[in-house]
Design a protein around this motif. Sequence first.
Motif, PDB file in Angstrom:
ATOM      1  N   SER A 155       0.822  -1.215   0.000  1.00 41.30           N
ATOM      2  CA  SER A 155       0.000   0.000   0.000  1.00 41.30           C
ATOM      3  C   SER A 155       0.851   1.257   0.000  1.00 41.30           C
ATOM      4  O   SER A 155       1.945   1.288   0.559  1.00 41.30           O
ATOM      5  N   VAL A 156       0.310   2.290  -0.643  1.00 42.64           N
ATOM      6  CA  VAL A 156       0.913   3.614  -0.562  1.00 42.64           C
ATOM      7  C   VAL A 156      -0.077   4.527   0.151  1.00 42.64           C
ATOM      8  O   VAL A 156      -1.292   4.339   0.068  1.00 42.64           O
ATOM      9  N   VAL A 157       0.459   5.496   0.859  1.00 41.00           N
ATOM     10  CA  VAL A 157      -0.353   6.446   1.615  1.00 41.00           C
ATOM     11  C   VAL A 157      -0.071   7.833   1.072  1.00 41.00           C
ATOM     12  O   VAL A 157       1.087   8.230   0.923  1.00 41.00           O
ATOM     13  N   LYS A 158      -1.130   8.552   0.769  1.00 41.21           N
ATOM     14  CA  LYS A 158      -1.023   9.935   0.320  1.00 41.21           C
ATOM     15  C   LYS A 158      -1.676  10.806   1.378  1.00 41.21           C
ATOM     16  O   LYS A 158      -2.814  10.558   1.789  1.00 41.21           O
ATOM     17  N   ILE A 159      -0.941  11.811   1.832  1.00 39.17           N
ATOM     18  CA  ILE A 159      -1.444  12.718   2.861  1.00 39.17           C
ATOM     19  C   ILE A 159      -1.448  14.124   2.284  1.00 39.17           C
ATOM     20  O   ILE A 159      -0.401  14.646   1.893  1.00 39.17           O
ATOM     21  N   ASN A 160      -2.631  14.712   2.212  1.00 41.24           N
ATOM     22  CA  ASN A 160      -2.753  16.099   1.793  1.00 41.24           C
ATOM     23  C   ASN A 160      -2.835  16.927   3.072  1.00 41.24           C
ATOM     24  O   ASN A 160      -3.816  16.837   3.813  1.00 41.24           O
ATOM     25  N   ALA A 161      -1.776  17.678   3.361  1.00 41.75           N
ATOM     26  CA  ALA A 161      -1.727  18.535   4.548  1.00 41.75           C
ATOM     27  C   ALA A 161      -2.285  19.890   4.148  1.00 41.75           C
ATOM     28  O   ALA A 161      -1.673  20.611   3.367  1.00 41.75           O
ATOM     29  N   ILE A 162      -3.485  20.209   4.680  1.00 39.50           N
ATOM     30  CA  ILE A 162      -4.203  21.419   4.277  1.00 39.50           C
ATOM     31  C   ILE A 162      -4.235  22.405   5.445  1.00 39.50           C
ATOM     32  O   ILE A 162      -4.809  22.111   6.493  1.00 39.50           O
ATOM     33  N   THR A 163      -3.630  23.555   5.240  1.00 36.58           N
ATOM     34  CA  THR A 163      -3.631  24.601   6.265  1.00 36.58           C
ATOM     35  C   THR A 163      -4.794  25.548   5.985  1.00 36.58           C
ATOM     36  O   THR A 163      -4.962  26.019   4.858  1.00 36.58           O
ATOM     37  N   VAL A 164      -5.596  25.784   7.016  1.00 34.81           N
ATOM     38  CA  VAL A 164      -6.760  26.659   6.895  1.00 34.81           C
ATOM     39  C   VAL A 164      -6.714  27.713   7.998  1.00 34.81           C
ATOM     40  O   VAL A 164      -6.095  27.492   9.039  1.00 34.81           O
ATOM     41  N   PRO A 165      -7.356  28.852   7.800  1.00 39.70           N
ATOM     42  CA  PRO A 165      -7.472  29.799   8.905  1.00 39.70           C
ATOM     43  C   PRO A 165      -8.176  29.126  10.084  1.00 39.70           C
ATOM     44  O   PRO A 165      -8.998  28.221   9.890  1.00 39.70           O
ATOM     45  N   ALA A 166      -7.868  29.559  11.286  1.00 36.83           N
ATOM     46  CA  ALA A 166      -8.389  28.912  12.497  1.00 36.83           C
ATOM     47  C   ALA A 166      -9.913  28.776  12.501  1.00 36.83           C
ATOM     48  O   ALA A 166     -10.444  27.807  13.028  1.00 36.83           O
ATOM     49  N   ASP A 167     -10.620  29.710  11.885  1.00 38.49           N
ATOM     50  CA  ASP A 167     -12.079  29.661  11.911  1.00 38.49           C
ATOM     51  C   ASP A 167     -12.686  28.956  10.696  1.00 38.49           C
ATOM     52  O   ASP A 167     -13.897  28.979  10.502  1.00 38.49           O
ATOM     53  N   SER A 168     -11.871  28.308   9.871  1.00 33.72           N
ATOM     54  CA  SER A 168     -12.369  27.691   8.639  1.00 33.72           C
ATOM     55  C   SER A 168     -12.385  26.165   8.654  1.00 33.72           C
ATOM     56  O   SER A 168     -12.803  25.542   7.685  1.00 33.72           O
ATOM     57  N   GLY A 169     -11.931  25.554   9.730  1.00 36.85           N
ATOM     58  CA  GLY A 169     -11.879  24.099   9.789  1.00 36.85           C
ATOM     59  C   GLY A 169     -13.230  23.437   9.622  1.00 36.85           C
ATOM     60  O   GLY A 169     -13.358  22.427   8.914  1.00 36.85           O
ATOM     61  N   ASP A 170     -14.268  24.004  10.241  1.00 42.12           N
ATOM     62  CA  ASP A 170     -15.604  23.419  10.120  1.00 42.12           C
ATOM     63  C   ASP A 170     -16.088  23.431   8.670  1.00 42.12           C
ATOM     64  O   ASP A 170     -16.727  22.495   8.212  1.00 42.12           O
ATOM     65  N   GLU A 171     -15.757  24.485   7.930  1.00 41.74           N
ATOM     66  CA  GLU A 171     -16.134  24.562   6.517  1.00 41.74           C
ATOM     67  C   GLU A 171     -15.389  23.507   5.710  1.00 41.74           C
ATOM     68  O   GLU A 171     -15.964  22.883   4.812  1.00 41.74           O
ATOM     69  N   LEU A 172     -14.126  23.291   6.020  1.00 40.90           N
ATOM     70  CA  LEU A 172     -13.364  22.243   5.345  1.00 40.90           C
ATOM     71  C   LEU A 172     -14.015  20.883   5.583  1.00 40.90           C
ATOM     72  O   LEU A 172     -14.243  20.120   4.645  1.00 40.90           O
ATOM     73  N   ALA A 173     -14.356  20.593   6.828  1.00 50.39           N
ATOM     74  CA  ALA A 173     -15.011  19.316   7.160  1.00 50.39           C
ATOM     75  C   ALA A 173     -16.348  19.193   6.434  1.00 50.39           C
ATOM     76  O   ALA A 173     -16.690  18.120   5.915  1.00 50.39           O
ATOM     77  N   HIS A 174     -17.102  20.278   6.371  1.00 54.64           N
ATOM     78  CA  HIS A 174     -18.393  20.282   5.675  1.00 54.64           C
ATOM     79  C   HIS A 174     -18.213  19.949   4.196  1.00 54.64           C
ATOM     80  O   HIS A 174     -18.971  19.158   3.626  1.00 54.64           O
TER      81      HIS A 174
END
Length: 111
Positions: A2-21
């Motif tokens: 298996s190979v693992v791909k990790i996308n490390a996404i930096t968001v403003p502190a108040d934008s995490g919920d939108e990313l999850a949505h």
Amino acid sequence: MSVVKINAITVPADSGDELAHRFAARAGAVDSQAGFEGFELLKPTDDRTTWLVVTRWRDEESFQAWLSSPSFGHGHRSAAERAGGEAPKPVSVHSELWSYEVAGGSAGQAN
């Protein structure tokens, strides 16, 4: 192996919920792709603002086939875009793709 791909996404502190949505809105979009083994969206539990999108693939070829597939483009478009509307503003301020292969580990069991 298996190979693992990790996308490390930096968001403003108040934008995490939108990313999850946005990820929830397209849940399952990659599930039927040949060679796809799993997906996790990891939310930071400290003061970091980098979320991790972890996918596991049977091999590099499977991952590359998904990147060049129509499913990739479709899955990365918003519902508004798919309906012919405008793209929403990006949530992230930076992202990096990290690539790994599994070198060891354990099956483990949850108690």
